[in-house]
Scaffold this motif. Structure first.
Motif, PDB file in Angstrom:
ATOM      1  N   MET A  73       2.854 -13.822  -2.158  1.00 49.40           N
ATOM      2  CA  MET A  73       3.756 -12.766  -2.572  1.00 49.40           C
ATOM      3  C   MET A  73       3.749 -11.691  -1.493  1.00 49.40           C
ATOM      4  N   TYR A  74       4.918 -11.119  -1.255  1.00 49.19           N
ATOM      5  CA  TYR A  74       5.062 -10.100  -0.228  1.00 49.19           C
ATOM      6  C   TYR A  74       5.556  -8.799  -0.837  1.00 49.19           C
ATOM      7  N   GLY A  75       5.208  -7.716  -0.186  1.00 48.08           N
ATOM      8  CA  GLY A  75       5.690  -6.406  -0.588  1.00 48.08           C
ATOM      9  C   GLY A  75       5.734  -5.490   0.611  1.00 48.08           C
ATOM     10  N   LEU A  76       6.510  -4.440   0.500  1.00 41.13           N
ATOM     11  CA  LEU A  76       6.558  -3.392   1.521  1.00 41.13           C
ATOM     12  C   LEU A  76       6.120  -2.095   0.878  1.00 41.13           C
ATOM     13  N   ALA A  77       5.319  -1.341   1.606  1.00 40.30           N
ATOM     14  CA  ALA A  77       4.854  -0.067   1.074  1.00 40.30           C
ATOM     15  C   ALA A  77       4.644   0.903   2.225  1.00 40.30           C
ATOM     16  N   ALA A  78       4.777   2.184   1.923  1.00 33.52           N
ATOM     17  CA  ALA A  78       4.533   3.228   2.911  1.00 33.52           C
ATOM     18  C   ALA A  78       3.093   3.712   2.780  1.00 33.52           C
ATOM     19  N   VAL A  79       2.518   4.052   3.917  1.00 32.36           N
ATOM     20  CA  VAL A  79       1.182   4.650   3.946  1.00 32.36           C
ATOM     21  C   VAL A  79       1.371   6.149   3.737  1.00 32.36           C
ATOM     22  N   ASP A  80       0.666   6.726   2.753  1.00 36.41           N
ATOM     23  CA  ASP A  80       0.817   8.162   2.525  1.00 36.41           C
ATOM     24  C   ASP A  80      -0.157   8.952   3.402  1.00 36.41           C
ATOM     25  N   CYS A  81      -0.139  10.275   3.283  1.00 37.18           N
ATOM     26  CA  CYS A  81      -0.940  11.133   4.155  1.00 37.18           C
ATOM     27  C   CYS A  81      -2.446  10.963   3.945  1.00 37.18           C
ATOM     28  N   ARG A  82      -2.849  10.331   2.863  1.00 39.63           N
ATOM     29  CA  ARG A  82      -4.268  10.074   2.609  1.00 39.63           C
ATOM     30  C   ARG A  82      -4.647   8.620   2.879  1.00 39.63           C
ATOM     31  N   GLY A  83      -3.716   7.868   3.437  1.00 41.72           N
ATOM     32  CA  GLY A  83      -4.001   6.473   3.753  1.00 41.72           C
ATOM     33  C   GLY A  83      -3.831   5.529   2.583  1.00 41.72           C
ATOM     34  N   ARG A  84      -3.212   6.020   1.517  1.00 39.50           N
ATOM     35  CA  ARG A  84      -3.015   5.166   0.345  1.00 39.50           C
ATOM     36  C   ARG A  84      -1.757   4.332   0.481  1.00 39.50           C
ATOM     37  N   VAL A  85      -1.846   3.116  -0.065  1.00 39.85           N
ATOM     38  CA  VAL A  85      -0.724   2.186  -0.122  1.00 39.85           C
ATOM     39  C   VAL A  85      -0.602   1.765  -1.575  1.00 39.85           C
ATOM     40  N   ALA A  86       0.606   1.839  -2.113  1.00 39.84           N
ATOM     41  CA  ALA A  86       0.817   1.509  -3.515  1.00 39.84           C
ATOM     42  C   ALA A  86       1.843   0.400  -3.667  1.00 39.84           C
ATOM     43  N   ASP A  87       1.418  -0.687  -4.261  1.00 41.41           N
ATOM     44  CA  ASP A  87       2.329  -1.762  -4.660  1.00 41.41           C
ATOM     45  C   ASP A  87       1.674  -2.448  -5.847  1.00 41.41           C
ATOM     46  N   HIS A  88       2.062  -2.002  -7.032  1.00 42.55           N
ATOM     47  CA  HIS A  88       1.402  -2.482  -8.252  1.00 42.55           C
ATOM     48  C   HIS A  88       1.593  -3.978  -8.479  1.00 42.55           C
ATOM     49  N   ALA A  89       2.736  -4.526  -8.060  1.00 42.03           N
ATOM     50  CA  ALA A  89       2.959  -5.966  -8.239  1.00 42.03           C
ATOM     51  C   ALA A  89       1.976  -6.779  -7.396  1.00 42.03           C
ATOM     52  N   ILE A  90       1.717  -6.334  -6.175  1.00 44.32           N
ATOM     53  CA  ILE A  90       0.767  -7.033  -5.303  1.00 44.32           C
ATOM     54  C   ILE A  90      -0.634  -6.978  -5.898  1.00 44.32           C
ATOM     55  N   ILE A  91      -1.040  -5.793  -6.321  1.00 45.00           N
ATOM     56  CA  ILE A  91      -2.381  -5.635  -6.901  1.00 45.00           C
ATOM     57  C   ILE A  91      -2.499  -6.480  -8.167  1.00 45.00           C
ATOM     58  N   ALA A  92      -1.442  -6.516  -8.973  1.00 44.84           N
ATOM     59  CA  ALA A  92      -1.465  -7.296 -10.216  1.00 44.84           C
ATOM     60  C   ALA A  92      -1.569  -8.786  -9.948  1.00 44.84           C
ATOM     61  N   VAL A  93      -0.806  -9.307  -8.970  1.00 43.31           N
ATOM     62  CA  VAL A  93      -0.848 -10.741  -8.700  1.00 43.31           C
ATOM     63  C   VAL A  93      -2.233 -11.162  -8.204  1.00 43.31           C
ATOM     64  N   LEU A  94      -2.922 -10.244  -7.538  1.00 40.75           N
ATOM     65  CA  LEU A  94      -4.283 -10.541  -7.079  1.00 40.75           C
ATOM     66  C   LEU A  94      -5.308 -10.375  -8.201  1.00 40.75           C
ATOM     67  N   GLY A  95      -4.911  -9.702  -9.272  1.00 37.39           N
ATOM     68  CA  GLY A  95      -5.829  -9.491 -10.398  1.00 37.39           C
ATOM     69  C   GLY A  95      -6.862  -8.412 -10.133  1.00 37.39           C
ATOM     70  N   TRP A  96      -6.581  -7.531  -9.163  1.00 36.82           N
ATOM     71  CA  TRP A  96      -7.519  -6.466  -8.835  1.00 36.82           C
ATOM     72  C   TRP A  96      -7.261  -5.282  -9.761  1.00 36.82           C
ATOM     73  N   ARG A  97      -8.300  -4.781 -10.360  1.00 44.46           N
ATOM     74  CA  ARG A  97      -8.215  -3.662 -11.299  1.00 44.46           C
ATOM     75  C   ARG A  97      -8.730  -2.383 -10.644  1.00 44.46           C
ATOM     76  N   PRO A  98      -8.345  -1.229 -11.167  1.00 50.37           N
ATOM     77  CA  PRO A  98      -8.921   0.017 -10.656  1.00 50.37           C
ATOM     78  C   PRO A  98     -10.456  -0.062 -10.669  1.00 50.37           C
TER      79      PRO A  98
END
Length: 111
Positions: A1-26
């Protein structure tokens, strides 16, 4: 699965679909390494990085600098659930990959 996301000023990347497909939780512990200009992210019980409470990935400054990532850069996220790995493709790597592909497609003429 692929996604595009921007890096924010704190180095965060957000793509909930990618995280969900990997099954990674907070709170999931992660290992983040640079390899050949890419960031390779895997779960690791001893990892010092983790998925934030909001489900974002925070890319450490050291690896961002190594890959030339700055706030606002858009990255390609490639998730491989079977291998439980996420590979982050910075713009410089994408430029190199696409330049070669486009040169071949256009018979070597990029001008």
């Amino acid at each position: 699965m692929y996604g595009l996301a921007a890096v924010d000023c704190r180095g965060r990347v957000a793509d909930h679909a990618i995280i969900a497909v990997l099954g990674w939780r907070p709170g999931a512990r992660l290992d983040i390494r640079e390899s050949r200009g890419l960031l390779v992210i895997r779960p690791d019980a001893r990892g010092v990085f983790s998925v934030t409470k909001q489900g974002h990935l925070r890319l450490p400054a050291a690896v961002r600098h190594c890959c030339g990532l700055v706030a606002g850069d858009r990255v390609l996220l490639a998730a491989d659930p079977a291998r439980d790995v996420l590979i982050v493709h910075p713009p410089a790597v994408l430029d190199d990959l696409l330049a070669a592909c486009h040169a071949e497609l256009l018979g070597g003429d990029l001008g």
